[in-house]
Design a protein around this motif. Structure first.
Motif, PDB file in Angstrom:
ATOM      1  N   PRO A   1      16.173  16.694 117.364  1.00  0.00           N
ATOM      2  CA  PRO A   1      15.990  16.226 116.830  1.00  0.00           C
ATOM      3  C   PRO A   1      16.798  14.994 116.816  1.00  0.00           C
ATOM      4  CG  PRO A   1      15.906  17.916 115.858  1.00  0.00           C
ATOM      5  CD  PRO A   1      16.658  18.345 116.727  1.00  0.00           C
ATOM      6  N   ILE A   2      16.437  14.032 115.899  1.00  0.00           N
ATOM      7  CA  ILE A   2      18.283  12.940 115.745  1.00  0.00           C
ATOM      8  C   ILE A   2      19.296  13.673 115.284  1.00  0.00           C
ATOM      9  CG2 ILE A   2      18.992  10.626 115.215  1.00  0.00           C
ATOM     10  CD1 ILE A   2      16.155   9.972 115.818  1.00  0.00           C
ATOM     11  N   SER A   3      20.456  13.591 115.463  1.00  0.00           N
ATOM     12  CA  SER A   3      21.631  14.490 114.698  1.00  0.00           C
ATOM     13  C   SER A   3      21.796  13.882 113.678  1.00  0.00           C
ATOM     14  CB  SER A   3      23.055  13.713 115.623  1.00  0.00           C
ATOM     15  OG  SER A   3      23.252  12.872 115.987  1.00  0.00           O
ATOM     16  N   ASN A   4      21.737  12.664 112.688  1.00  0.00           N
ATOM     17  CA  ASN A   4      22.623  12.431 111.924  1.00  0.00           C
ATOM     18  C   ASN A   4      20.789  12.674 110.535  1.00  0.00           C
ATOM     19  OD1 ASN A   4      20.858  10.735 112.312  1.00  0.00           O
ATOM     20  ND2 ASN A   4      22.211   8.819 110.782  1.00  0.00           N
ATOM     21  N   HIS A   5      19.825  13.443 111.415  1.00  0.00           N
ATOM     22  CA  HIS A   5      18.416  13.652 110.646  1.00  0.00           C
ATOM     23  C   HIS A   5      18.615  15.337 109.372  1.00  0.00           C
ATOM     24  CE1 HIS A   5      16.157  10.192 112.587  1.00  0.00           C
ATOM     25  NE2 HIS A   5      17.663  10.255 111.877  1.00  0.00           N
ATOM     26  N   LEU A   6      18.318  15.331 108.498  1.00  0.00           N
ATOM     27  CA  LEU A   6      17.725  16.802 108.149  1.00  0.00           C
ATOM     28  C   LEU A   6      16.801  17.156 107.654  1.00  0.00           C
ATOM     29  CD1 LEU A   6      21.035  15.021 105.072  1.00  0.00           C
ATOM     30  CD2 LEU A   6      21.122  16.910 107.089  1.00  0.00           C
ATOM     31  N   TYR A   7      15.194  16.326 107.840  1.00  0.00           N
ATOM     32  CA  TYR A   7      14.189  17.234 108.131  1.00  0.00           C
ATOM     33  C   TYR A   7      13.259  17.516 109.692  1.00  0.00           C
ATOM     34  CZ  TYR A   7      14.362  16.771 102.672  1.00  0.00           C
ATOM     35  OH  TYR A   7      15.121  16.102 101.526  1.00  0.00           O
ATOM     36  N   PHE A   8      13.095  17.550 109.290  1.00  0.00           N
ATOM     37  CA  PHE A   8      12.346  18.804 111.231  1.00  0.00           C
ATOM     38  C   PHE A   8      11.614  18.855 111.137  1.00  0.00           C
ATOM     39  CE2 PHE A   8      16.587  17.496 111.961  1.00  0.00           C
ATOM     40  CZ  PHE A   8      17.109  19.016 111.441  1.00  0.00           C
ATOM     41  N   TYR A   9       9.924  18.171 111.158  1.00  0.00           N
ATOM     42  CA  TYR A   9       8.806  18.360 111.596  1.00  0.00           C
ATOM     43  C   TYR A   9       8.248  19.141 112.773  1.00  0.00           C
ATOM     44  CZ  TYR A   9      10.001  15.444 108.065  1.00  0.00           C
ATOM     45  OH  TYR A   9      10.221  14.940 107.326  1.00  0.00           O
ATOM     46  N   TRP A  10       6.761  19.369 113.117  1.00  0.00           N
ATOM     47  CA  TRP A  10       6.195  19.436 113.538  1.00  0.00           C
ATOM     48  C   TRP A  10       4.844  19.423 113.506  1.00  0.00           C
ATOM     49  CZ3 TRP A  10       7.527  20.630 119.159  1.00  0.00           C
ATOM     50  CH2 TRP A  10       8.825  21.714 118.809  1.00  0.00           C
ATOM     51  N   TYR A  11       4.418  18.497 114.347  1.00  0.00           N
ATOM     52  CA  TYR A  11       3.081  17.612 114.507  1.00  0.00           C
ATOM     53  C   TYR A  11       1.764  18.219 115.417  1.00  0.00           C
ATOM     54  CZ  TYR A  11       3.847  15.179 110.757  1.00  0.00           C
ATOM     55  OH  TYR A  11       4.400  14.212 109.697  1.00  0.00           O
ATOM     56  N   ARG A  12       0.801  19.059 115.989  1.00  0.00           N
ATOM     57  CA  ARG A  12      -0.263  18.871 117.158  1.00  0.00           C
ATOM     58  C   ARG A  12      -1.092  17.964 116.740  1.00  0.00           C
ATOM     59  NH1 ARG A  12      -4.206  24.114 116.481  1.00  0.00           N
ATOM     60  NH2 ARG A  12      -5.456  23.449 115.430  1.00  0.00           N
ATOM     61  N   GLN A  13      -1.579  17.564 118.318  1.00  0.00           N
ATOM     62  CA  GLN A  13      -2.960  16.711 118.629  1.00  0.00           C
ATOM     63  C   GLN A  13      -3.585  17.813 119.629  1.00  0.00           C
ATOM     64  OE1 GLN A  13      -1.812  13.236 120.642  1.00  0.00           O
ATOM     65  NE2 GLN A  13      -3.640  12.275 119.770  1.00  0.00           N
ATOM     66  N   ILE A  14      -4.513  18.733 119.476  1.00  0.00           N
ATOM     67  CA  ILE A  14      -5.440  18.757 120.448  1.00  0.00           C
ATOM     68  C   ILE A  14      -6.410  17.661 121.484  1.00  0.00           C
ATOM     69  CG2 ILE A  14      -7.782  20.143 120.972  1.00  0.00           C
ATOM     70  CD1 ILE A  14      -7.077  21.829 118.404  1.00  0.00           C
ATOM     71  N   LEU A  15      -6.497  17.747 122.605  1.00  0.00           N
ATOM     72  CA  LEU A  15      -6.453  16.770 123.377  1.00  0.00           C
ATOM     73  C   LEU A  15      -7.585  15.661 122.845  1.00  0.00           C
ATOM     74  CD1 LEU A  15      -6.345  15.229 125.715  1.00  0.00           C
ATOM     75  CD2 LEU A  15      -8.248  16.993 126.768  1.00  0.00           C
ATOM     76  N   GLY A  16      -7.788  14.606 122.133  1.00  0.00           N
ATOM     77  CA  GLY A  16      -8.936  13.733 122.110  1.00  0.00           C
ATOM     78  C   GLY A  16      -9.319  13.545 120.228  1.00  0.00           C
ATOM     79  N   GLN A  17      -8.237  14.534 119.300  1.00  0.00           N
ATOM     80  CA  GLN A  17      -8.243  14.877 118.313  1.00  0.00           C
ATOM     81  C   GLN A  17      -7.707  14.072 118.030  1.00  0.00           C
ATOM     82  OE1 GLN A  17      -9.877  18.516 116.540  1.00  0.00           O
ATOM     83  NE2 GLN A  17     -10.556  18.867 119.387  1.00  0.00           N
ATOM     84  N   LYS A  18      -7.356  13.593 116.242  1.00  0.00           N
ATOM     85  CA  LYS A  18      -6.031  13.306 115.392  1.00  0.00           C
ATOM     86  C   LYS A  18      -4.721  14.076 115.125  1.00  0.00           C
ATOM     87  CE  LYS A  18      -8.029  13.551 110.906  1.00  0.00           C
ATOM     88  NZ  LYS A  18      -8.588  13.006 109.707  1.00  0.00           N
ATOM     89  N   VAL A  19      -3.590  13.642 114.853  1.00  0.00           N
ATOM     90  CA  VAL A  19      -2.486  14.547 115.183  1.00  0.00           C
ATOM     91  C   VAL A  19      -2.469  14.906 113.571  1.00  0.00           C
ATOM     92  CG1 VAL A  19       0.068  14.080 115.003  1.00  0.00           C
ATOM     93  CG2 VAL A  19      -1.253  12.292 116.254  1.00  0.00           C
ATOM     94  N   GLU A  20      -2.258  16.504 113.936  1.00  0.00           N
ATOM     95  CA  GLU A  20      -2.617  17.763 112.499  1.00  0.00           C
ATOM     96  C   GLU A  20      -0.761  17.661 112.533  1.00  0.00           C
ATOM     97  OE1 GLU A  20      -6.201  19.444 112.531  1.00  0.00           O
ATOM     98  OE2 GLU A  20      -4.868  20.005 114.776  1.00  0.00           O
ATOM     99  N   PHE A  21      -0.291  18.002 110.628  1.00  0.00           N
ATOM    100  CA  PHE A  21       0.883  18.520 110.546  1.00  0.00           C
ATOM    101  C   PHE A  21       0.856  20.124 110.551  1.00  0.00           C
ATOM    102  CE2 PHE A  21       4.650  19.039 107.495  1.00  0.00           C
ATOM    103  CZ  PHE A  21       4.033  20.025 106.954  1.00  0.00           C
ATOM    104  N   LEU A  22       1.926  20.601 111.490  1.00  0.00           N
ATOM    105  CA  LEU A  22       2.081  21.686 111.262  1.00  0.00           C
ATOM    106  C   LEU A  22       2.887  22.676 110.425  1.00  0.00           C
ATOM    107  CD1 LEU A  22       2.323  23.150 114.841  1.00  0.00           C
ATOM    108  CD2 LEU A  22       0.563  23.057 113.378  1.00  0.00           C
ATOM    109  N   VAL A  23       4.235  21.642 110.076  1.00  0.00           N
ATOM    110  CA  VAL A  23       5.343  22.801 109.795  1.00  0.00           C
ATOM    111  C   VAL A  23       5.984  21.406 109.300  1.00  0.00           C
ATOM    112  CG1 VAL A  23       6.612  23.752 111.320  1.00  0.00           C
ATOM    113  CG2 VAL A  23       6.633  24.189 108.757  1.00  0.00           C
ATOM    114  N   SER A  24       7.296  21.468 107.751  1.00  0.00           N
ATOM    115  CA  SER A  24       8.406  20.755 107.830  1.00  0.00           C
ATOM    116  C   SER A  24       9.208  21.636 107.167  1.00  0.00           C
ATOM    117  CB  SER A  24       8.110  19.481 106.498  1.00  0.00           C
ATOM    118  OG  SER A  24       8.324  20.065 105.951  1.00  0.00           O
ATOM    119  N   PHE A  25      10.964  21.148 108.110  1.00  0.00           N
ATOM    120  CA  PHE A  25      11.705  22.506 107.605  1.00  0.00           C
ATOM    121  C   PHE A  25      13.494  21.252 107.412  1.00  0.00           C
ATOM    122  CE2 PHE A  25      13.211  26.789 109.435  1.00  0.00           C
ATOM    123  CZ  PHE A  25      14.978  26.043 109.879  1.00  0.00           C
TER     124      PHE A  25
END
Lengths: 114, 117
Positions: B25-49
């Protein structure tokens, strides 16, 4: 929780023509709204965002969007499309209160005809 | 300009194998996330940290998934036993603050394309 609808799956416009991509959101309070662009095989690039204040926001690459609370909309516009604008466009909404995730629409694929 | 980086850009694995996707992540950022995008579909939130623990997760983020910040710079997503339906583009993102703090923007990495055979 917040949600987003992008009614148009695919739009084709001629180069030089104007463009409007539709986005409707659902959220109980004032939302945070975003438009991202994704070129093939690339990541997500932020075009513009709305948090508060002026409802017409300007973004990069000549794009603008207008937040209309009465219509729950945040449509993206560009007065004259360039061939390089061909990409997938995603509208996303964030919550002012509570959860920290963004909810994305299904995307609109833009094709630009020469 | 600071940016989020992800490695590898493409990962191919056999069903049932474990994979670890890496993000800086960017060095001074405090919140981190993962998203996924199955081919041809929308971007979906997985988790925040945040602050070394999961702050939110979606129903997609089941026991097969885990996240970790093993050192001061990396943020990883582990899938313990991959399934065919895990094939997707996985995006890492980071932000300075919580969304509720004035709508802080999330900056996305270029993604890792995971292919499960």
């Amino acid at each position: 929780a917040q949600s987003v609808t992008q009614p148009d799956i695919h739009i084709t416009v001629s180069e030089g023509a104007s463009l409007e991509l539709r986005c409707n959101y659902s959220y109980g309070a004032t939302p945070y709204l975003f438009w991202y662009v994704q070129s093939p095989g690339q990541g997500l690039q932020l075009l513009l965002k709305y948090f508060s204040g002026d409802t017409l926001v300007q973004g990069i690459k000549g794009f603008e969007a207008e937040f209309k609370r009465s219509q729950s909309s945040f449509n993206l516009r560009k007065p004259s499309v360039h061939w390089s604008d061909a990409a997938e466009y995603f509208c996303a909404v964030g919550a002012q209160y509570g959860n920290n995730d963004m909810r994305f629409g299904a995307g609109t694929r833009l094709t630009v005809k020469p | 300009e600071p940016e989020v980086t992800q490695t590898p850009s493409h990962q191919v694995t056999q069903m049932g194998q474990e994979v670890i996707l890496r993000c800086v992540p960017i060095s001074n950022h405090l919140y981190f996330y993962w998203y996924r995008q199955i081919l041809g579909q929308k971007v979906e939130f997985l988790v925040s940290f945040y602050n070394n623990e999961i702050s939110e997760k979606s129903e997609i983020f089941d026991d097969q998934f885990s996240v970790e910040r093993p050192d001061g710079s990396n943020f990883t997503l582990k899938i313990r036993s991959t399934k065919l339906e895990d094939s997707a583009m996985y995006f890492c993102a980071s932000s300075v603050e919580h969304m509720g703090q004035g709508g802080n923007e999330q900056f996305f990495g270029p993604g890792t394309r995971l292919t499960v055979l």
